[in-house]
Scaffold this active site. Structure first.
Site, PDB file in Angstrom:
ATOM      1  N   GLU A 168       0.836  -1.210   0.000  1.00  0.00           N
ATOM      2  CA  GLU A 168       0.000   0.000   0.000  1.00  0.00           C
ATOM      3  C   GLU A 168       0.868   1.256   0.000  1.00  0.00           C
ATOM      4  O   GLU A 168       0.594   2.219  -0.715  1.00  0.00           O
ATOM      5  CB  GLU A 168      -0.952  -0.033   1.199  1.00  0.00           C
ATOM      6  CG  GLU A 168      -2.017  -1.099   0.998  1.00  0.00           C
ATOM      7  CD  GLU A 168      -3.000  -1.288   2.142  1.00  0.00           C
ATOM      8  OE1 GLU A 168      -4.016  -1.954   1.916  1.00  0.00           O
ATOM      9  OE2 GLU A 168      -2.759  -0.788   3.246  1.00  0.00           O
ATOM     10  N   ALA A 313      -7.397  -6.894  11.942  1.00  0.00           N
ATOM     11  CA  ALA A 313      -8.375  -6.257  12.820  1.00  0.00           C
ATOM     12  C   ALA A 313      -9.524  -7.206  13.193  1.00  0.00           C
ATOM     13  O   ALA A 313      -9.964  -7.230  14.345  1.00  0.00           O
ATOM     14  CB  ALA A 313      -8.920  -5.013  12.131  1.00  0.00           C
ATOM     15  N   GLN A 314     -10.006  -8.012  12.219  1.00  0.00           N
ATOM     16  CA  GLN A 314     -11.154  -8.872  12.495  1.00  0.00           C
ATOM     17  C   GLN A 314     -10.867  -9.906  13.588  1.00  0.00           C
ATOM     18  O   GLN A 314     -11.752 -10.225  14.383  1.00  0.00           O
ATOM     19  CB  GLN A 314     -11.607  -9.585  11.209  1.00  0.00           C
ATOM     20  CG  GLN A 314     -12.632  -8.798  10.415  1.00  0.00           C
ATOM     21  CD  GLN A 314     -13.884  -8.454  11.218  1.00  0.00           C
ATOM     22  OE1 GLN A 314     -14.386  -9.255  12.005  1.00  0.00           O
ATOM     23  NE2 GLN A 314     -14.390  -7.256  11.049  1.00  0.00           N
TER      24      GLN A 314
HETATM   25  C1  LIG Z   1      -0.100   0.102   8.720  1.00  0.00           C
HETATM   26  C2  LIG Z   1      -1.050  -1.005   9.074  1.00  0.00           C
HETATM   27  C3  LIG Z   1      -2.029  -1.394   8.180  1.00  0.00           C
HETATM   28  C4  LIG Z   1      -2.924  -2.404   8.499  1.00  0.00           C
HETATM   29  N1  LIG Z   1      -3.900  -2.741   7.604  1.00  0.00           N
HETATM   30  C5  LIG Z   1      -4.820  -3.654   7.945  1.00  0.00           C
HETATM   31  C6  LIG Z   1      -5.905  -3.956   7.081  1.00  0.00           C
HETATM   32  O1  LIG Z   1      -5.997  -3.401   5.979  1.00  0.00           O
HETATM   33  N2  LIG Z   1      -6.815  -4.871   7.493  1.00  0.00           N
HETATM   34  C7  LIG Z   1      -6.728  -5.493   8.710  1.00  0.00           C
HETATM   35  O2  LIG Z   1      -7.602  -6.281   9.056  1.00  0.00           O
HETATM   36  N3  LIG Z   1      -5.709  -5.253   9.535  1.00  0.00           N
HETATM   37  C8  LIG Z   1      -4.752  -4.340   9.199  1.00  0.00           C
HETATM   38  N4  LIG Z   1      -3.723  -4.070  10.052  1.00  0.00           N
HETATM   39  C9  LIG Z   1      -3.604  -4.866  11.286  1.00  0.00           C
HETATM   40  C10 LIG Z   1      -4.567  -4.390  12.351  1.00  0.00           C
HETATM   41  O3  LIG Z   1      -4.508  -2.983  12.477  1.00  0.00           O
HETATM   42  C11 LIG Z   1      -4.208  -5.076  13.660  1.00  0.00           C
HETATM   43  O4  LIG Z   1      -4.320  -6.463  13.484  1.00  0.00           O
HETATM   44  C12 LIG Z   1      -5.133  -4.637  14.796  1.00  0.00           C
HETATM   45  O5  LIG Z   1      -4.962  -3.260  15.038  1.00  0.00           O
HETATM   46  C13 LIG Z   1      -4.831  -5.427  16.050  1.00  0.00           C
HETATM   47  O6  LIG Z   1      -5.692  -4.973  17.059  1.00  0.00           O
HETATM   48  P1  LIG Z   1      -5.213  -5.041  18.564  1.00  0.00           P
HETATM   49  O7  LIG Z   1      -6.383  -4.599  19.388  1.00  0.00           O
HETATM   50  O8  LIG Z   1      -4.586  -6.332  18.861  1.00  0.00           O
HETATM   51  O9  LIG Z   1      -4.042  -3.953  18.667  1.00  0.00           O
HETATM   52  P2  LIG Z   1      -3.994  -2.437  18.242  1.00  0.00           P
HETATM   53  O10 LIG Z   1      -5.144  -2.052  17.416  1.00  0.00           O
HETATM   54  O11 LIG Z   1      -2.628  -2.221  17.725  1.00  0.00           O
HETATM   55  O12 LIG Z   1      -4.149  -1.664  19.628  1.00  0.00           O
HETATM   56  C14 LIG Z   1      -3.210  -1.763  20.657  1.00  0.00           C
HETATM   57  C15 LIG Z   1      -3.445  -0.608  21.610  1.00  0.00           C
HETATM   58  O13 LIG Z   1      -2.707  -0.850  22.796  1.00  0.00           O
HETATM   59  C16 LIG Z   1      -2.066   0.336  23.214  1.00  0.00           C
HETATM   60  N5  LIG Z   1      -0.915  -0.103  24.016  1.00  0.00           N
HETATM   61  C17 LIG Z   1       0.149  -0.827  23.596  1.00  0.00           C
HETATM   62  N6  LIG Z   1       0.971  -1.097  24.630  1.00  0.00           N
HETATM   63  C18 LIG Z   1       0.406  -0.513  25.718  1.00  0.00           C
HETATM   64  C19 LIG Z   1       0.793  -0.446  27.091  1.00  0.00           C
HETATM   65  N7  LIG Z   1       1.900  -1.048  27.541  1.00  0.00           N
HETATM   66  N8  LIG Z   1       0.009   0.256  27.946  1.00  0.00           N
HETATM   67  C20 LIG Z   1      -1.129   0.873  27.497  1.00  0.00           C
HETATM   68  N9  LIG Z   1      -1.532   0.807  26.205  1.00  0.00           N
HETATM   69  C21 LIG Z   1      -0.776   0.121  25.345  1.00  0.00           C
HETATM   70  C22 LIG Z   1      -1.725   1.043  21.922  1.00  0.00           C
HETATM   71  O14 LIG Z   1      -1.553   2.428  22.137  1.00  0.00           O
HETATM   72  C23 LIG Z   1      -2.940   0.717  21.059  1.00  0.00           C
HETATM   73  O15 LIG Z   1      -3.947   1.691  21.197  1.00  0.00           O
HETATM   74  C24 LIG Z   1      -2.814  -3.060   9.752  1.00  0.00           C
HETATM   75  C25 LIG Z   1      -1.825  -2.687  10.654  1.00  0.00           C
HETATM   76  C26 LIG Z   1      -0.944  -1.658  10.320  1.00  0.00           C
HETATM   77  C27 LIG Z   1       0.107  -1.255  11.315  1.00  0.00           C
END
Ligand SMILES: Cc1cc2nc3c(=O)[nH]c(=O)nc-3n(C[C@H](O)[C@H](O)[C@H](O)COP(=O)(O)OP(=O)(O)OC[C@H]3O[C@@H](n4cnc5c(N)ncnc54)[C@H](O)[C@@H]3O)c2cc1C
Length: 411
Positions: A168, A313-314
């Site tokens: 992308e 994300a899902q």
């Molecule tokens: C550039 C990019 C593009 C992407 N594109 C896609 C896509 O097109 N489709 C898709 O399905 N997925 C995509 N993803 C992947 C998707 O975003 C992740 O799989 C998803 O965000 C994971 O969700 P999560 O809740 O595990 O973590 P995250 O959404 O990463 O959230 C983690 C949160 O925890 C917080 N955090 C971390 N450590 C600490 C701590 N020690 N104390 C307090 N807070 C903390 C962070 O600030 C953050 O807000 C992409 C990821 C990136 C980086």
């Protein structure tokens, strides 16, 4: 006394869990080290000046202000004391009955952390703004440069890693460097700029069907991106990228090659995979502590076919809902259901009106895939205001080919 639930991280997983536990008898504290929920899938558009940070990020507090039983804290969780049921913050601690860890992942430079300064990755808004400034600054430097070698270095953009983020970014940078922003510069032409995507494996988008990978490569090449497959990066310096196939002088290098789990997971003292993700039970709890759940990118979960769930994300959203149901129903460990991921498809956009998508075995390419990609991304953005703004920005961009947010403010 009300039971306490602590949720660490307000990304896709943590926010979903919190919303599904809202208006219950539990006292919930959601902690995040940033004050916003970030829609990471559109981060590359902030990095390439198509969208503004506020288009894809929403204050967590405002998202949850209507729920009386949820308190939001801006702080970082440093470690977990499992024995005493405590989450340790920078200068305080919180007691919990249930703990949901949804801290996502960070970049991995495969032990070469010194590369990070030169080749930033893309995970946070700060990363996106750093990359945006680097790209615009490189074009500004080229505009005033008389030395042709230096000018070529400024006009070369290297992206390391051919997963969805790398693809992308490469497509979006090619649009800037070869089509849109280039019009505003007088010292160089589109053919003077180079956008190079480096991938160590034999194909880009390796998690997609082979045909879609080939289509994505072809589309990128048509846009002027040089795709280098089977190319391992050996070193990165201020001068450029050293690969097994030779040296590429470049001012702008972007890292999209690897993930590593958050260091706070180490304090759980449980087994992790090579990337540091916690190997969770089938109910997303950790071995030995059924009151602690790890979800999303921070978890390593093998499905019934032995396939490791992807970091998308899902998975985080569905796991967030799943663990909220277990907690709400106080299901004892032995009776808990197994988490089953419903794969709704994968997609990656390549540029204006081009994408690849795989939805329930159906493969889509080109304009139709891009329309599906656009619809899904606008639909899943949080907040009507953000959806509306992103749509307006996109329409403006596609009609005028002008990027909106091109300021350098870091200096
Ligand atoms: C550039 C990019 C593009 C992407 N594109 C896609 C896509 O097109 N489709 C898709 O399905 N997925 C995509 N993803 C992947 C998707 O975003 C992740 O799989 C998803 O965000 C994971 O969700 P999560 O809740 O595990 O973590 P995250 O959404 O990463 O959230 C983690 C949160 O925890 C917080 N955090 C971390 N450590 C600490 C701590 N020690 N104390 C307090 N807070 C903390 C962070 O600030 C953050 O807000 C992409 C990821 C990136 C980086």
């Amino acid at each position: 006394m009300k039971k306490k639930i602590v949720i660490v991280g307000a990304g896709f997983g943590g926010l979903t869990a919190a919303k599904n536990l809202a208006d219950t008898e539990y006292e919930i504290t959601l902690i995040d080290r940033t004050n916003h929920h970030l829609f990471q899938p559109l981060l590359y558009q902030v990095a390439t000046a198509a969208l503004s940070p506020s288009d894809i990020a929403v204050p967590i507090r405002s998202l949850l202000s209507g729920y009386k039983n949820i308190k939001v804290i801006l702080d970082e969780v440093i470690s977990i004391d499992k024995d005493n049921h405590l989450a340790k913050l920078t200068d305080s601690q919180l007691n919990y009955d249930y703990l949901i860890i949804a801290v996502g992942a960070k970049h991995s430079y495969f032990g070469k952390s010194e590369w990070e300064k030169i080749a930033p990755g893309l995970k946070t808004l700060t990363d996106a703004l750093t990359i945006r400034e680097k790209i615009i600054e490189a074009l500004e430097l080229a505009e005033k440069e008389n030395n042709p070698e230096l000018m070529q270095k400024y006009l070369t953009f290297v992206i390391v890693g051919g997963g969805p983020t790398g693809v992308e970014l490469a497509g979006a940078i090619a649009e800037i460097a070869k089509e849109t922003m280039i019009k505003d510069y007088k010292s160089f032409r589109p053919e003077d700029t180079k956008v190079i995507l480096i991938e160590a494996a034999e194909r880009i988008l390796s998690s997609f069907d082979k045909k879609l990978s080939e289509q994505a490569k072809e589309d990128l090449e048509k846009m002027g991106v040089e795709v280098k497959l089977n190319t391992k990066v050996e070193n990165i310096s201020d001068d450029g990228v050293y690969t097994i196939q030779g040296f590429i002088p470049a001012k702008t290098i972007i890292w999209a090659a690897g993930n590593q789990a958050s260091p706070i997971l180490k304090s759980l003292n449980v087994e992790t995979d090579r990337a540091g993700r916690v190997i969770v039970n089938k109910d997303c709890s950790i071995p030995g502590n059924p009151e602690i759940f790890v979800i999303g990118d921070a978890a390593y979960f093998e499905d019934e076919n032995g396939k490791v769930l992807p970091g998308v994300a899902q998975v985080a959203i569905q796991q967030g809902k799943f663990v909220a149901e277990i907690i709400k129903n106080e299901i004892p460990f032995e009776k808990r259901p197994v988490f089953r991921y419903k794969d709704k498809g994968t997609m990656a956009t390549i540029g204006k009106a081009k994408a690849v998508a795989e939805i329930k075995g159906i493969k889509l390419t080109g304009l139709f895939a891009w329309l599906v990609w656009s619809f899904v991304h606008v639909f899943f953005l949080i907040g009507f205001r953000n959806r509306f703004r992103v749509m307006i920005e996109w329409i403006w961009y596609y009609l005028t080919k002008r990027h909106g947010t091109r300021l350098i403010v870091g200096k």
